[in-house]
Design an enzyme around this catalytic site. Structure first.
Site, mmCIF file in Angstrom:
data_model
loop_
_atom_site.group_PDB
_atom_site.id
_atom_site.type_symbol
_atom_site.label_atom_id
_atom_site.label_comp_id
_atom_site.label_asym_id
_atom_site.label_seq_id
_atom_site.Cartn_x
_atom_site.Cartn_y
_atom_site.Cartn_z
ATOM 1 N N ARG A 47 0.859 -1.179 0.000
ATOM 2 C CA ARG A 47 0.000 0.000 0.000
ATOM 3 C C ARG A 47 0.898 1.233 0.000
ATOM 4 O O ARG A 47 1.977 1.240 0.585
ATOM 5 C CB ARG A 47 -0.929 0.022 1.215
ATOM 6 C CG ARG A 47 -2.068 -1.004 1.180
ATOM 7 C CD ARG A 47 -3.038 -0.738 0.040
ATOM 8 N NE ARG A 47 -4.186 -1.629 0.043
ATOM 9 C CZ ARG A 47 -4.237 -2.805 -0.575
ATOM 10 N NH1 ARG A 47 -3.154 -3.252 -1.215
ATOM 11 N NH2 ARG A 47 -5.342 -3.539 -0.543
ATOM 12 N N GLU A 65 -4.742 6.447 -2.847
ATOM 13 C CA GLU A 65 -5.353 6.096 -4.117
ATOM 14 C C GLU A 65 -6.840 5.811 -4.014
ATOM 15 O O GLU A 65 -7.567 5.891 -5.014
ATOM 16 C CB GLU A 65 -4.644 4.894 -4.747
ATOM 17 C CG GLU A 65 -4.751 3.611 -3.946
ATOM 18 C CD GLU A 65 -4.034 2.452 -4.642
ATOM 19 O OE1 GLU A 65 -4.713 1.608 -5.211
ATOM 20 O OE2 GLU A 65 -2.786 2.408 -4.610
ATOM 21 N N HIS A 76 -2.180 -0.455 -9.524
ATOM 22 C CA HIS A 76 -2.684 -1.446 -8.572
ATOM 23 C C HIS A 76 -3.232 -2.683 -9.285
ATOM 24 O O HIS A 76 -4.371 -3.112 -9.060
ATOM 25 C CB HIS A 76 -3.766 -0.836 -7.676
ATOM 26 C CG HIS A 76 -3.827 -1.501 -6.322
ATOM 27 N ND1 HIS A 76 -4.088 -0.820 -5.158
ATOM 28 C CD2 HIS A 76 -3.665 -2.800 -5.960
ATOM 29 C CE1 HIS A 76 -4.090 -1.662 -4.134
ATOM 30 N NE2 HIS A 76 -3.838 -2.879 -4.603
#
Length: 323
Positions: free
Chosen positions: A235, A264, A291
């Site tokens: 993350r 995000e 991602h």
């Protein structure tokens, strides 16, 4: 309500439809998803990573009882708000054994590592525009180098396997003593500070918690070995992105590869404002992907099936208990 329903196996959706009225979401932001939930009196939301699950989304949704997330992390979910509303959250952390052989994110971490080590994206972009200048893309080899793995769970151990296959030495850091049972030859347990200062490559694989937030802080970025490469597929909040960019721009780091960015999942997130994206656009050896770590055919099939089965088990147990 199922987000990204087209990524769920057909038999899984069929099973859900045999027990519930199932609607497939077409929402593209919080407002449209909130409208879908409210207008259809949705009780169970199978969410995705794209839309933040918080008060703004659910305050009008008086019917919602479950949020089901086919993810290992929950940075996109306001858990405190769900707890306040007594909304149950089910995620892949509840089905670790079922996803034990899912390594898509580890594979992407290795792809990012190779891309940065050999300046692949920069070289490919140059060639696409007519360049043929190998002198601009001097890389670094992997064999006999040291990789430090921060977080030695399912994904970290798999990255270690890739590293051993490439002839690398592995330093591993984890708070769980159980992660270091029966270590393979070539892998050594390490304290974090020693790992950071002695590794040619660092790959981060820790869950986002209050303890891990900013784990790779500015101070720890300064501890990194000169010429090192850092990869983050966990993350964005785990690393100090500004410090990383400064380290790349100054030449202290050879490069950075990330599949995640800070904030995000926030409503105000704008990818163009990311310092890492800006550095990439300015020609530095920084590779950013959106991602996509777990976004592969096999991984999605396994995780969607596992999370659906877990939800059905929890739902049935609550029904049997009269809840």
């Amino acid at each position: 309500m199922v987000c990204d329903a087209d990524r769920y196996p057909g038999d899984v959706l069929k099973l859900l439809r045999s027990k519930f009225t199932v609607l497939e979401s077409v929402a593209y932001d919080q407002k449209s998803l909130s409208d879908e939930i409210v207008n259809n009196q949705i009780e169970v939301l199978f969410c995705n990573l794209s839309i933040k699950i918080d008060a703004l989304l659910l305050d009008r949704a008086t019917s919602i009882k479950f949020v089901v997330s086919p993810t290992t992390g929950l940075s996109h979910v306001d858990l405190e708000y769900l707890k306040l509303r007594d909304i149950k959250c089910i995620f892949l952390g509840h089905v670790k054994s079922e996803i034990a052989s899912v390594f898509a994110t580890a594979e992407l971490a290795w792809a990012l590592l190779l891309a940065v080590a050999r300046r692949v994206t920069l070289a490919a972009e140059s060639t696409r525009f007519g360049g043929w200048h190998r002198e601009n893309f001097f890389g670094i080899s992997l064999s006999n180098k040291v990789i430090g793995i921060v977080g030695f769970g399912r994904l970290g151990r798999q990255v270690a396997n890739y590293a051993l296959a490439f002839g690398m030495k592995v330093l591993a850091y984890d708070l769980d003593d159980g992660a270091f049972v029966n270590l393979k030859e070539g892998i050594a347990r390490s304290q974090l500070e020693f790992l950071l200062s002695n590794s040619d490559f660092i790959s981060v694989h820790v869950a986002l918690t209050e303890q891990s937030k900013n784990l790779i802080s500015r101070e720890r970025v300064e501890q990194l070995k000169s010429g090192a490469v850092l990869i983050n597929t966990s993350r964005g909040e785990i690393v100090d992105e500004v410090a990383l960019v400064e380290a790349v721009e100054s030449g202290k780091l050879f490069g950075v590869g990330v599949d995640v960015l800070q904030s995000e999942s926030d409503r105000e997130f704008a990818v163009r404002e990311s310092k890492l994206v800006e550095a990439s656009n300015n020609g530095y050896n920084v590779v950013v992907t959106p991602h996509i770590g777990g976004w592969t055919d096999d991984a999605v099939q396994v995780t969607r099936r596992a999370i659906t089965n877990e939800f059905l088990n929890v739902y049935q147990k609550l029904a049997e208990d009269g809840n």
